[in-house]
Scaffold this active site. Structure first.
Site: not given
Ligand code: NAD
Length: 484
Positions: A180, A233-234, A238, A255, A289, A386
């Site tokens: 996804k 993601g965030s 998470g 992650e 990240c 962050e």
């Molecule tokens: P986000 O969590 O909003 O989205 C990330 C992904 O999760 C997207 O595909 C989104 O559609 C999906 N998502 C959103 N809500 C969901 C739910 N309820 N259930 C399942 N999936 C869902 O994050 P973002 O704002 O798009 O990305 C930025 C964040 O990601 C930052 O905090 C960053 O630090 C982190 N990040 C971490 C790494 C790492 O490797 N540690 C890498 C890249 C980004």
């Protein structure tokens, strides 16, 4: 610049090797962050599409991917890596248009994706169990087996690199995948999946369902047919993903974010450190990240580091991604206002340098100039949270103990670096830093496909990249045979 021709319909999902529209025909608009224009429409997948993708992945697991020789799996991944490189112009242009990533960085991401396929293709037939000496009359050994169907949820900031490390390792171990991608940027995910078919990946082994996190993402995590979840993601999302995984008792790799420090000591070489001190903070507009957003400097070198970093900042120009500046726009208007909100909370701080936005940058692009603040108190929001934008803070320290205390003083623990030529100090601090990776006299080490990566605390848990990821994407079975 308009979207290049794609050999598939980007408003489709890839399910069971077929491009098909989502069941309720819902679509989302994909925007170009450089000028705010609409690039194309993508599928907004729902629970039904996710269910079908999981069913196809389960069939592909049972019927072929789990049973074909590991060397054959590796060969297909290696083919895929070669095809990725052959398509570097298409993939990097798509990433620049979709993510707003400067073209040179987008090309580096394509090379990293190809390298992941090469690495995991080569590793596929090299992971094995062991024999264990046990009681008289027993032969005991372990088997490394795939989990089954794995779910992969990817953000918008480094789609290709994150797909490479998570899908690549999962496939190498014999798992099948439902991916996804992020609703803000998913064109390289779709193109990669199309190349996978060309490379010989059997139908249903890799399925892609674009859509909203709250719909497609949540459905993927909650589905009982998923045997492992890899989420990047965030922290907020998470937590939701981990709760879903807990409900179904499946393993999850998280992650998440970071607030990664670089520690610059009195004996360090500033000439070699300088590019890392700055680039690690502003690369990809700071939407990384592992961005190094905190620079901790020994007081004896403090002003010198500020002066040198400030000089570098004056040369940083933010441009449309295709014009290939040091930085491109941020992904969205929302991300831009989050970053601007942080900057507005820094009014009383010491702003020592600021980059520039190119005067020709379109007004509807999401541009934010990089900002460098000095003398930032340890408990200030800019030093703790962050930001996910081009903002760095510099903080002084007097002793090694103080440096460690500041470095370890946030909820995160993803990456850290130590700049010093004192070997004993390098070893001491590498042990004391609360961090998934520690670099000594460098930061990031050239991307590090081979280097295990992951966090502690709010940065998440589980490891991706390197050989370690293959252990995460497999489960261990112990076989004890009694024979007199
Ligand atoms: P986000 O969590 O909003 O989205 C990330 C992904 O999760 C997207 O595909 C989104 O559609 C999906 N998502 C959103 N809500 C969901 C739910 N309820 N259930 C399942 N999936 C869902 O994050 P973002 O704002 O798009 O990305 C930025 C964040 O990601 C930052 O905090 C960053 O630090 C982190 N990040 C971490 C790494 C790492 O490797 N540690 C890498 C890249 C980004």
């Amino acid at each position: 610049m308009s979207l290049p021709h794609l050999p598939f319909d980007p408003s489709c999902c890839l399910i069971g090797g077929q491009w098909r529209h989502p069941t309720d025909l819902e679509k989302l608009e994909l925007k170009n962050p450089s000028d705010g224009s609409t690039l194309t429409e993508i599928a907004s997948g729902n629970e039904n599409d996710i269910g079908e993708a999981i069913e196809n992945a389960k069939n592909a697991f049972d019927q072929c991917w789990n049973t074909i020789p590991a060397a054959e799996r590796g060969r297909i991944l290696s083919n895929l890596g070669r095809l990725v490189l052959k398509n570097i112009d298409l993939l990097s242009t798509l990433e620049a248009l979709d993510v707003g990533k400067p073209l040179t960085q987008a090309q580096a991401d394509v090379r990293a994706l190809a390298r992941y396929m090469e690495f995991y293709g080569g590793a596929a037939d090299k992971v094995h169990g062991e024999t264990i000496p046990y009681l008289e009359g027993y032969t005991v050994y372990t088997l490394r087996e795939p989990h089954g169907v794995t779910g992969h949820i990817v953000p918008w900031n480094y789609p290709m690199q994150i797909i490479g490390r998570s899908v690549g390792a999962a496939l190498a171990m014999g798992n099948t995948c439902v991916l996804k991608p992020a609703e803000e940027a998913c064109l390289t995910a779709l193109t990669f999946a199309n190349l996978a078919i060309e490379a010989g990946l059997p139908r249903g082994v890799l399925n892609v369902v674009p859509g909203l996190g709250s719909t497609a993402g949540a459905a993927l995590c909650a589905h009982k047919g998923i045997n492992h979840i890899s989420f990047t993601g965030s922290v907020t999302t998470g937590r939701l993903v981990q709760a879903s995984a807990a409900n179904n008792i499946v393993p999850v790799t998280l992650e998440l974010g970071g607030k990664s420090p670089q520690l610059f000591f009195e004996d360090a070489n500033l000439e070699s450190a300088l590019p890392f001190l700055v680039n690690a903070g502003i690369q990809n507009g700071g939407q990384t990240c592992s961005a190094s957003s905190r620079i901790l400097v020994h007081r004896s070198r403090y002003n010198e580091v500020i002066d040198n970093m400030s000089q570098k900042y004056k040369d940083l120009i933010v441009r449309p991604a295709i014009n290939d500046g040091a930085l491109g726009p941020l992904i969205s208007e929302r991300q831009k206002s989050i970053v601007e909100d942080f900057i507005s909370k820094a009014q009383k701080l010491n702003l020592v340098a600021q980059g520039e936005i190119d005067s020709g940058a379109p007004a509807k692009g999401h541009y934010v100039a990089p900002h460098l603040f000095a003398d930032v108190p340890e408990d200030h929001i800019l030093a703790k949270d962050e930001i996910f934008g081009p903002v760095q803070v510099i903080m002084p320290f007097d002793t090694e103990e103080e440096a460690i205390s500041i470095a370890n003083g946030t909820d995160y623990g993803l990456v850290a670096s130590i700049w010093t030529n004192d070997g004993a100090r390098q070893m001491r601090l590498a042990k004391k830093l609360k961090s998934g990776q520690v670099f000594i006299n460098n930061y990031g080490a050239g991307g590090g496909v081979e280097l295990p990566f992951g966090g502690r605390g709010f940065s998440g848990h589980g490891r991706e990249k390197g050989f370690e990821a293959l252990f995460g994407f497999s489960t261990l079975k112990t076989v004890a045979s009694y024979h007199q």
